[in-house]
Design an enzyme around this catalytic site. Structure first.
Site, short mmCIF file in Angstrom:
data_model
loop_
_atom_site.label_atom_id
_atom_site.label_comp_id
_atom_site.label_asym_id
_atom_site.label_seq_id
_atom_site.Cartn_x
_atom_site.Cartn_y
_atom_site.Cartn_z
N ASP A 1 0.36 5.05 1.85
CA ASP A 1 -0.44 5.43 3.01
C ASP A 1 -1.64 6.30 2.64
O ASP A 1 -1.50 7.31 1.93
CB ASP A 1 0.44 6.17 4.03
CG ASP A 1 1.41 5.23 4.70
OD1 ASP A 1 1.05 4.05 4.90
OD2 ASP A 1 2.54 5.65 4.99
N HIS B 1 0.84 -1.21 0.00
CA HIS B 1 0.00 0.00 0.00
C HIS B 1 0.86 1.24 0.00
O HIS B 1 2.04 1.23 0.35
CB HIS B 1 -0.91 0.03 1.23
CG HIS B 1 -0.16 0.20 2.52
ND1 HIS B 1 0.60 -0.79 3.07
CD2 HIS B 1 -0.04 1.27 3.35
CE1 HIS B 1 1.16 -0.36 4.19
NE2 HIS B 1 0.80 0.90 4.38
N HIS C 1 4.60 0.23 0.19
CA HIS C 1 5.40 -0.53 1.16
C HIS C 1 4.57 -1.64 1.79
O HIS C 1 3.34 -1.66 1.70
CB HIS C 1 6.00 0.39 2.23
CG HIS C 1 5.00 1.17 3.01
ND1 HIS C 1 4.36 2.28 2.50
CD2 HIS C 1 4.52 1.01 4.26
CE1 HIS C 1 3.53 2.78 3.39
NE2 HIS C 1 3.59 2.02 4.49
N ARG D 1 4.96 6.70 14.14
CA ARG D 1 4.98 7.22 12.77
C ARG D 1 4.28 8.57 12.71
O ARG D 1 3.25 8.75 13.35
CB ARG D 1 4.24 6.23 11.85
CG ARG D 1 4.59 6.40 10.39
CD ARG D 1 3.73 5.50 9.53
NE ARG D 1 2.50 6.18 9.17
CZ ARG D 1 1.52 5.63 8.47
NH1 ARG D 1 1.63 4.39 8.06
NH2 ARG D 1 0.44 6.32 8.18
C1 SIN Z 1 3.21 1.11 7.81
O1 SIN Z 1 3.37 2.32 7.95
O2 SIN Z 1 2.50 0.64 6.93
C2 SIN Z 1 3.95 0.17 8.74
C3 SIN Z 1 5.32 -0.09 8.23
C4 SIN Z 1 6.12 -0.93 9.17
O3 SIN Z 1 5.69 -1.19 10.30
O4 SIN Z 1 7.23 -1.30 8.79
#
Ligand code: SIN
Length: 269
Positions: free
Chosen positions: A102, A100, A245, A260
């Site tokens: 974000d 995906h 990612h 995050r």
């Molecule tokens: C995410 O922001 O999708 C999580 C990425 C991660 O935990 O490595």
């Protein structure tokens, strides 16, 4: 590209670089300019040994734009711009297990995301990023012509409602171009993803399903990817406009934990 104050070590020819020579708690203006250059050039950049507290994490994000509030997951009580990324022996799911970008469900999806992990499992827990420039550029000219001008629905409801059944909320759903143009680099990238994108608007459902299935499979080509091995206090900063990612969950029941922030973006075109 000449970097004067940072050391930029590319990890593949297509995507990803490790950045050395900066303390993200007190970056200079010149270092921030070179970080902006590096993310434009490499799409996702990584830093080691950066013990960020919440204020320095937010300040680093704000150097690149306003911080966005996550439209699907609640932020920390005292820091609504920060979401916890946490998994341990009690977890039933983790964030980001499918490919995906974000919050493409938002009307103005985030420009970038900055993930800081303070705790990592002894093995596993890598994150993979895929270059959506590479995914677009390697399509045939016929497929590029077919996708030109198409738009797709990006819906958050099926992503978050099953995870948070008690939350009474309307999740965002928006339509964006299937191929977008990066506002900084001017390059085209593929902008559909298997988490949020449900439907190509201009064709019937069977055709939409077949095309999206093909594109999601195309994104999985390892030649478009970089894989990052976290250490405690590593930071990843990625550009959501030209990457996808996926977080691995090969470390259960070990703990992996951090925070995050997302930097606000604009309407894709
Ligand atoms: C995410 O922001 O999708 C999580 C990425 C991660 O935990 O490595």
């Amino acid at each position: 590209m000449a970097y004067e104050v940072l050391e930029v070590r590319p990890l593949t020819m297509r995507i990803g670089a490790e950045i050395h020579g900066v303390d993200l708690r007190q970056p200079t203006n010149r270092q921030l300019e070179e970080i902006a250059l590096a993310i434009a050039e490499h799409q996702v950049i990584f830093f080691r040994d950066q013990p960020l507290d919440h204020e320095s994490h937010k300040a680093f994000g704000r150097a690149f734009g306003e911080l966005a509030i996550h439209s699907g997951v609640a932020g920390l009580p005292d820091h609504p711009e920060i979401v916890a990324i946490h998994a341990d022996a009690d977890s039933k799911f983790i964030a980001g297990e499918n490919w995906h970008s974000d919050l493409t469900c938002d009307a103005e999806p985030p420009m970038g995301s900055i993930l800081y992990l303070h705790t990592v499992p002894p093995v596993g827990g890598d994150t993979l990023w895929a270059s959506m420039y590479a995914a677009y550029e390697t399509l045939s000219d016929r497929m590029k012509a077919y996708l030109e001008g198409l738009t797709a629905v990006h819906d958050a409801d099926h992503v978050y409602r099953p995870l948070f059944p008690d939350v009474d909320k309307k999740y965002p759903c928006n339509v964006h171009p299937v191929v977008r143009t990066h506002p900084v680099t001017g390059k085209k990238s593929l902008f559909v993803n298997q988490s949020y994108t449900t439907r190509i608007v201009e064709v019937d459902k069977a055709e939409s399903d077949a095309i999206l299935r093909f594109l999601y499979q195309h994104v999985q080509n390892p030649n478009f990817h970089v894989r990052f091995k976290w250490r405690p206090h590593s930071v990843a900063f990625w550009d959501n406009r030209c990457t996808q990612h996926l977080a691995t969950w090969d470390y259960f029941p070990q703990t992996r934990s951090g925070f995050r922030v997302t930097v606000a973006g604009d309407k894709p075109f």
